[in-house]
Write a protein that holds these residues in place. Structure first.
Motif, short mmCIF file in Angstrom:
data_model
loop_
_atom_site.label_atom_id
_atom_site.label_comp_id
_atom_site.label_asym_id
_atom_site.label_seq_id
_atom_site.Cartn_x
_atom_site.Cartn_y
_atom_site.Cartn_z
N SER A 1 0.84 -1.19 0.00
CA SER A 1 0.00 0.00 0.00
C SER A 1 0.87 1.24 0.00
O SER A 1 2.05 1.17 0.34
CB SER A 1 -0.90 -0.01 1.25
N PRO A 2 0.37 2.42 -0.39
CA PRO A 2 -1.03 2.62 -0.79
C PRO A 2 -1.23 2.38 -2.28
O PRO A 2 -0.33 2.58 -3.07
CB PRO A 2 -1.26 4.09 -0.45
N LEU A 3 -2.43 1.95 -2.63
CA LEU A 3 -2.78 1.72 -4.03
C LEU A 3 -3.81 2.73 -4.53
O LEU A 3 -4.17 2.70 -5.69
CB LEU A 3 -3.34 0.30 -4.21
N HIS A 4 -4.28 3.60 -3.65
CA HIS A 4 -5.32 4.57 -4.01
C HIS A 4 -6.57 3.86 -4.52
O HIS A 4 -7.26 4.38 -5.40
CB HIS A 4 -4.81 5.56 -5.05
N ILE A 5 -6.85 2.70 -4.01
CA ILE A 5 -8.02 1.95 -4.45
C ILE A 5 -8.90 1.69 -3.22
O ILE A 5 -8.48 1.04 -2.28
CB ILE A 5 -7.62 0.61 -5.11
N THR A 6 -10.12 2.22 -3.25
CA THR A 6 -11.05 2.03 -2.15
C THR A 6 -11.78 0.69 -2.31
O THR A 6 -11.75 0.08 -3.39
CB THR A 6 -12.07 3.18 -2.13
N PRO B 1 -11.08 7.04 -10.47
CA PRO B 1 -10.66 5.89 -9.65
C PRO B 1 -10.61 4.59 -10.44
O PRO B 1 -9.68 3.80 -10.27
CB PRO B 1 -11.71 5.84 -8.54
N LEU B 2 -11.59 4.36 -11.33
CA LEU B 2 -11.58 3.13 -12.11
C LEU B 2 -10.45 3.13 -13.14
O LEU B 2 -9.81 2.09 -13.37
CB LEU B 2 -12.93 2.94 -12.81
N CYS C 1 -9.22 13.53 -9.89
CA CYS C 1 -7.84 13.17 -10.24
C CYS C 1 -6.85 13.79 -9.28
O CYS C 1 -5.83 13.17 -8.92
CB CYS C 1 -7.52 13.62 -11.66
N LEU C 2 -7.11 15.03 -8.84
CA LEU C 2 -6.18 15.72 -7.95
C LEU C 2 -6.04 15.00 -6.62
O LEU C 2 -4.99 15.07 -5.98
CB LEU C 2 -6.66 17.17 -7.72
N ARG C 3 -7.09 14.31 -6.19
CA ARG C 3 -7.02 13.57 -4.92
C ARG C 3 -6.17 12.31 -5.03
O ARG C 3 -5.80 11.74 -4.00
CB ARG C 3 -8.44 13.21 -4.46
N LEU C 4 -5.87 11.88 -6.23
CA LEU C 4 -5.09 10.66 -6.44
C LEU C 4 -3.61 10.95 -6.68
O LEU C 4 -2.82 10.01 -6.84
CB LEU C 4 -5.65 9.87 -7.62
N LEU C 5 -3.23 12.20 -6.73
CA LEU C 5 -1.82 12.56 -6.94
C LEU C 5 -1.07 12.43 -5.62
O LEU C 5 -1.65 12.46 -4.54
CB LEU C 5 -1.73 13.99 -7.47
N PRO C 6 0.28 12.29 -5.66
CA PRO C 6 1.14 12.29 -6.85
C PRO C 6 1.53 10.91 -7.36
O PRO C 6 2.30 10.80 -8.29
CB PRO C 6 2.39 13.02 -6.33
#
Length: 405
Positions: free
Chosen positions: A25-30, A55-56, A102-107
Motif C-alpha cells: 500500500s497505498p494503491l489509491h483503491i477504495t 478511480p476506475l 484526479c487531484l485527490r489521487l496525486l502524486p
C-alpha cells in the motif's frame, strides 16, 4: 480454469501465492472501486460516471487489468477511455468533476496525472483562462510537486505550442507569491519550453517578474534568436525586380558576393547567439547553485551560532548554581565556626563564674571561721594559713586581671 480475477488482474498474479496474498500500500483503491473492478472482471457492466471515472481508470492501470481473451468480459480500460472521449471531453461540468477527483489521487498515480492534463485541455478550450473558474482555483491549491506532475503530462500531450502550459504556470506563480522557493519555481517552469511558445507569450515571459531568473534569461535568448532568424529569413527570400530578357546571367542580389557575405555573417551571428545562450544558461545555473550553497551555509552558521549561545547560557547557569552552592557551603561553615566560638566562650565564662562563686563561697566560710575564732580568743583577727592562701590567690587573680585589661 483460473479465477477471472487472477486471469485478468496482473497485480494479483504477481502477489498471490498458494499460501498467502501479499499486497503493498497505498494503491489509491477504495473497497468500492475494487468491488467495481471485480464485477468488471466477472463480466458485469460497471456503470460509469464523472465521480468514478478517475478511480476506475487509475485502478485499471495500477492493477494491470487486461481484457478478456475470450471476449466475454468487460474491458475496463477501453470503456473508461470511450466514456472520457464521448462524455467528459467538451463538457465543462463533467471535466471539472473528473479533474477534482484526479487531484485527490496525486502524486503516485500516473494515470491520474494524464487524465488531469486532458481535463485541463478540455476546460481551457470550453472555459478559457481569463476568468476565475473553479478548476483554475483547484489547480492553484495544488502543491508544487503535484502541479509539476500535471504540467509534465500536459507538456507531453502538447505537440506544437505550450502557450496553455505557460499561462497555467503563470497563474500558479501568481497565486503563490512568496510561498515558493527559487528551486520550486525552476522545476515548475522547466516544463515550459521557450522554443515552443508563441511570439506574443515569449515577449510576455521576458517581461514577466514572476518567472524565475533562469527561465527569463532563456526566454530572452530565444527571443533574440527568433528576431535574428526573422531578419535573416526576410533578407533571404527577398526577390529583385525583373531584368531584361537580353541578359544571359541574372545578377540577383542573392547571388552576389555581398549577399553571400551577409548570409554568412547572419549565420555566424545565429551560431554565436546560440553559443552565448548556452553559456548564459550555464552561468545562471552556476550562480543559482552558488546562491543555494550560500543560503545553506548561512542557515548552518545561524544554527551553529544559536547552539553556541544556548551552550553558553547553560554553562553560565551551571556556573551560577555552583557559585551559589559554594557560597552557601562557605556561609554554613562560617556560621558553624562562629557558633563553636560562642559555645567555647560561653563555656569558659561559665567555668570562670563557677570558679569565682566557689572562691567567694570558700572565702565566706573562712571568714566565718576567723570571726568565730577571734571571738573565742577575745583578740583581733588572726591570720591563719588559710588566710594567707586566700590572699595569695586574690593577689594572683588581680595580676591576671591587670594583664588582660
Amino acid at each position: 480454469m483460473k479465477d477471472p480475477l487472477l486471469s485478468r488482474i496482473g497485480y494479483l498474479r504477481r502477489h498471490v501465492t498458494a499460501a498467502a496474498v501479499t499486497l503493498s500500500s497505498p494503491l489509491h483503491i477504495t473497497p468500492d472501486t475494487f468491488a467495481a473492478v471485480s464485477a468488471s472482471c466477472y463480466g458485469h457492466a460497471v456503470p460509469l460516471s464523472p465521480s468514478n471515472l478517475a478511480p476506475l481508470r487509475v485502478a485499471a492501470d495500477v492493477l494491470d487489468i487486461s481484457g478478456d481473451v475470450d471476449g466475454g468480459g468487460d474491458d475496463l480500460r477501453r470503456r473508461t477511455e470511450a466514456y472520457f472521449t464521448n462524455v467528459v471531453s467538451g463538457n465543462r461540468d463533467a471535466a471539472d468533476h473528473v479533474l477534482r477527483s484526479c487531484l485527490r489521487l496525486l502524486p503516485d498515480a500516473e494515470a491520474a496525472a494524464s487524465l488531469a492534463s486532458r481535463c485541463v485541455e478540455s476546460l481551457a478550450t470550453t472555459d478559457g483562462l481569463d476568468g476565475r473558474s473553479g478548476w483554475i482555483d483547484g489547480m492553484c491549491a495544488l502543491s508544487a510537486e503535484d502541479f509539476q506532475i500535471i504540467a509534465t503530462s500536459l507538456r507531453a500531450r502538447s505537440a506544437r505550442s505550450l502557450d496553455l502550459l505557460y499561462r497555467i504556470a503563470d497563474l500558479y506563480l501568481k497565486e503563490h507569491p512568496g510561498k515558493l522557493t527559487e528551486e520550486e519555481k525552476n522545476r515548475i517552469c522547466s516544463t515550459v519550453d521557450c522554443r515552443r511558445l508563441s511570439p506574443q507569450l515569449l515577449i510576455h515571459a521576458v517581461q514577466n517578474p514572476r518567472m524565475p531568473l533562469r527561465f527569463v534569461v532563456r526566454a530572452m535568448l530565444i527571443e533574440q534568436l527568433h528576431t535574428r532568424r526573422s531578419i535573416f529569413g526576410r533578407h533571404h527570400h527577398r526577390r529583385p525586380p525583373l531584368q531584361p530578357p537580353a541578359v544571359d546571367v541574372d545578377p540577383t542580389p542573392d547571388n552576389t558576393l555581398g549577399a553571400i557575405l551577409q548570409r554568412d555573417a547572419a549565420l555566424r551571428q545565429v551560431i554565436h547567439l546560440r553559443a552565448s545562450m548556452e553559456a548564459m544558461c550555464a552561468k545562471v545555473e552556476t550562480l543559482e547553485g552558488d546562491l543555494a550553497e550560500m543560503r545553506l551555509r548561512l542557515r548552518r552558521s545561524t544554527e551553529e551560532r544559536e547552539q553556541q549561545q544556548q551552550r553558553a547560557i547553560v554553562a553560565e547557569t551551571e556556573s551560577v548554581r555552583s557559585a551559589s552552592f559554594r557560597f552557601a557551603s562557605d556561609k554554613g561553615s562560617a556560621r558553624r565556626m562562629e557558633a563553636e566560638r560562642e559555645r567555647s566562650w560561653a563555656s569558659s565564662e561559665k567555668s570562670s563564674r563557677e570558679r569565682s562563686i566557689g572562691r567567694a563561697f570558700l572565702m565566706g566560710i573562712k571568714s566565718v571561721f576567723r570571726t568565730s575564732r577571734s571571738e573565742g580568743h577575745g583578740g583581733g583577727p588572726e591570720i591563719t594559713e588559710v588566710d594567707r592562701e586566700n590572699q595569695q590567690s586574690r593577689h594572683h587573680h588581680h595580676r591576671r586581671a591587670g594583664s588582660f585589661s
